[in-house]
Design an enzyme around this catalytic site. Structure first.
Site, PDB file in Angstrom:
ATOM      1  N   ARG A 121       0.811  -1.228   0.000  1.00  0.00           N
ATOM      2  CA  ARG A 121       0.000   0.000   0.000  1.00  0.00           C
ATOM      3  C   ARG A 121       0.841   1.273   0.000  1.00  0.00           C
ATOM      4  NH1 ARG A 121      -3.156  -3.313   3.526  1.00  0.00           N
ATOM      5  NH2 ARG A 121      -5.044  -3.998   2.463  1.00  0.00           N
ATOM      6  N   LYS A 143       3.139  10.977 -12.275  1.00  0.00           N
ATOM      7  CA  LYS A 143       2.335  10.041 -13.062  1.00  0.00           C
ATOM      8  C   LYS A 143       3.115   8.740 -13.215  1.00  0.00           C
ATOM      9  CE  LYS A 143      -0.676  12.909 -15.910  1.00  0.00           C
ATOM     10  NZ  LYS A 143      -1.052  13.268 -17.308  1.00  0.00           N
ATOM     11  N   GLU A 185       9.923  16.709 -26.200  1.00  0.00           N
ATOM     12  CA  GLU A 185       9.236  17.156 -24.983  1.00  0.00           C
ATOM     13  C   GLU A 185       9.750  18.525 -24.532  1.00  0.00           C
ATOM     14  OE1 GLU A 185       6.682  15.832 -23.529  1.00  0.00           O
ATOM     15  OE2 GLU A 185       6.630  13.689 -24.011  1.00  0.00           O
ATOM     16  N   LYS A 227       7.133  22.435 -15.901  1.00  0.00           N
ATOM     17  CA  LYS A 227       6.253  21.343 -15.500  1.00  0.00           C
ATOM     18  C   LYS A 227       5.922  21.421 -14.014  1.00  0.00           C
ATOM     19  CE  LYS A 227       5.189  16.504 -15.934  1.00  0.00           C
ATOM     20  NZ  LYS A 227       5.493  15.196 -16.560  1.00  0.00           N
ATOM     21  N   GLU A 237      -4.715  16.588 -12.452  1.00  0.00           N
ATOM     22  CA  GLU A 237      -5.415  16.901 -13.692  1.00  0.00           C
ATOM     23  C   GLU A 237      -6.915  17.077 -13.459  1.00  0.00           C
ATOM     24  OE1 GLU A 237      -5.055  14.521 -17.641  1.00  0.00           O
ATOM     25  OE2 GLU A 237      -3.034  15.172 -17.127  1.00  0.00           O
ATOM     26  N   ARG A 242      -3.303  20.914 -15.921  1.00  0.00           N
ATOM     27  CA  ARG A 242      -2.229  19.957 -16.172  1.00  0.00           C
ATOM     28  C   ARG A 242      -2.384  19.266 -17.521  1.00  0.00           C
ATOM     29  NH1 ARG A 242       0.749  15.636 -12.134  1.00  0.00           N
ATOM     30  NH2 ARG A 242       2.018  14.687 -13.765  1.00  0.00           N
ATOM     31  N   ASN A 246      -0.213  17.512 -22.123  1.00  0.00           N
ATOM     32  CA  ASN A 246      -0.469  16.416 -23.053  1.00  0.00           C
ATOM     33  C   ASN A 246      -0.472  16.864 -24.513  1.00  0.00           C
ATOM     34  OD1 ASN A 246      -0.825  14.428 -21.011  1.00  0.00           O
ATOM     35  ND2 ASN A 246      -2.897  15.169 -20.650  1.00  0.00           N
ATOM     36  N   HIS A 249      -0.005  14.423 -27.432  1.00  0.00           N
ATOM     37  CA  HIS A 249      -0.064  13.058 -26.940  1.00  0.00           C
ATOM     38  C   HIS A 249      -1.292  12.290 -27.431  1.00  0.00           C
ATOM     39  CE1 HIS A 249       3.174  14.516 -24.472  1.00  0.00           C
ATOM     40  NE2 HIS A 249       3.320  13.344 -23.888  1.00  0.00           N
ATOM     41  N   HIS A 253      -0.175   9.081 -29.082  1.00  0.00           N
ATOM     42  CA  HIS A 253      -0.459   7.754 -28.545  1.00  0.00           C
ATOM     43  C   HIS A 253      -1.148   6.876 -29.584  1.00  0.00           C
ATOM     44  CE1 HIS A 253      -0.289   8.998 -24.007  1.00  0.00           C
ATOM     45  NE2 HIS A 253       0.902   8.837 -24.557  1.00  0.00           N
ATOM     46  N   HIS A 267       8.335   6.983 -28.146  1.00  0.00           N
ATOM     47  CA  HIS A 267       7.356   7.922 -27.593  1.00  0.00           C
ATOM     48  C   HIS A 267       7.609   9.371 -28.006  1.00  0.00           C
ATOM     49  CE1 HIS A 267       4.466   9.702 -24.878  1.00  0.00           C
ATOM     50  NE2 HIS A 267       5.424  10.407 -24.311  1.00  0.00           N
TER      51      HIS A 267
END
Length: 366
Positions: A121, A143, A185, A227, A237, A242, A246, A249, A253, A267
């Protein structure tokens, strides 16, 4: 040396950008290690260069290093990779008070951060990113995720690191292709909301790609600060702020999915093509001047990055690419928000995009 704070209530941490930091990592890591041991996770490529020096320095300072080396590549960021890593950690007796260290690029950082989030946890983790893409993007903001058959990064959670240590000099051994992919990026931060930084990229991108240390350190620091500012405003987000990160993206993606998340299109390359497509689609909607889209395309091309479907070697129909987009984690009530632009440095979140129109646009895109 540049210290950047990520200001989050109860979850804040420091990002240190220091050339040569991995020569004496224990100096920087010791204050963030709770026990007298750490669990270092890396991959075969990074281990060959950086694992032994990191281990030797930490052990010299009295910290025991227990390490695990995973196969390099996107396929490691999977259920199988997560199972292997968590089973190893449990077999080694990792406790909630222990610290995991992610030594590697985005795959290792994402996987290790997710494992740290769910192991017993939750336990602590530190990021030591060794690729430009990871240094300016994936190591910052918390993330963490793995990929699934349905798409990229669909299984994960937010889990902020305790500390991020960035040494720009590790990029001297990074393959040229990976350096270019990370540079996509960097460009993104200028396109989002900082026209002056995009202009800096136009003027200094060649020096950065030639590994000029001043250009690299400046670009990394500016990107990380950008960032960190956005993450501090919208950690999970929730407000939409935020989501600006993206840019490129959603298209990117889909391109990655079409190429099977393989080395055919990595990527950063997919994001580069995705940003060009986002700007050209913004022109189609009448929100962006075509000269801005051409300017973005020109700079990506000059950096040796994909800047269109053709240059990304993707031949799929628009409808097929849109089908990939339907698995995007931003999908809400059947609606997919897109990051579009009114111009360079003027990115916005559009929630009124017709996917049939996107498909028609992609069928016409060069």
């Amino acid at each position: 040396m540049n210290s950047i704070a990520v200001n989050l209530a109860g979850n804040g941490y420091e990002i240190l950008v220091e050339p040569g930091a991995l020569n004496t990592p224990s100096v920087h890591l010791a204050p963030h290690i709770s026990n007298d041991r750490v669990f270092v996770v890396t991959d075969t490529n990074v281990a060959a260069k950086w694992l032994e020096p990191l281990q030797a320095d930490l052990q010299k300072s009295g910290v025991k290093v227990i390490h695990h080396v995973l196969p390099a590549g996107e396929h490691t960021k999977s259920w199988a990779g997560l199972e292997e890593l968590t089973d190893w950690l449990l077999a080694e007796g990792a406790e909630r008070s222990d610290t995991l260290v992610a030594l590697g690029g985005g795959v290792i950082g994402d996987l290790t951060g997710f494992a740290a989030a769910i192991l017993k946890r939750g336990c602590h983790f530190i990021q030591i990113p060794t690729s430009l893409l990871a240094q300016v993007d994936s190591s910052v903001g918390g993330k963490t995720a793995i990929n699934s058959r349905a798409g990229k990064n669909l299984i994960g959670r937010f889990n902020q690191p305790k500390f991020v240590l960035i040494d720009p000099l590790v990029l001297n051994s990074l393959p040229d292709r990976e350096l270019r992919a990370g540079y996509a990026e960097v460009i993104k931060y200028g396109l989002i909301n900082n026209t002056a930084f995009f202009e800096w990229c136009e003027q200094n991108g060649a020096a950065l790609l030639n590994r000029d240390p001043k250009a690299l350190s400046y670009a990394i620091t500016e990107s990380v600060q950008a960032k960190a500012n956005i993450v501090a405003e919208d950690e999970k987000e929730l407000s939409g702020r935020r989501a600006l990160l993206n840019l490129g993206h959603t298209f990117g993606h889909a391109l990655e999915a079409e190429t099977g998340y393989s080395s055919e299109l990595v990527h950063g390359e997919a994001v580069a093509a995705g940003m060009a497509l986002a700007f050209h689609y913004s022109v189609r909607r009448g929100h962006c001047d075509e000269s801005d889209a051409r300017r973005v395309e020109s700079h990506l091309k000059s950096a040796g990055l994909p800047h269109s479907l053709n240059s990304a070697s993707v031949k799929a129909s628009g409808q097929k690419l849109v089908q990939h987009m339907l698995h995007d984690k931003k999908m809400t009530a059947g609606n997919l928000p897109f990051l579009l632009a009114n111009g360079i440095g003027q990115t916005y979140l559009a929630d009124d995009v017709d996917l049939d129109d996107v498909a028609a646009f992609l069928d016409l895109a060069d």
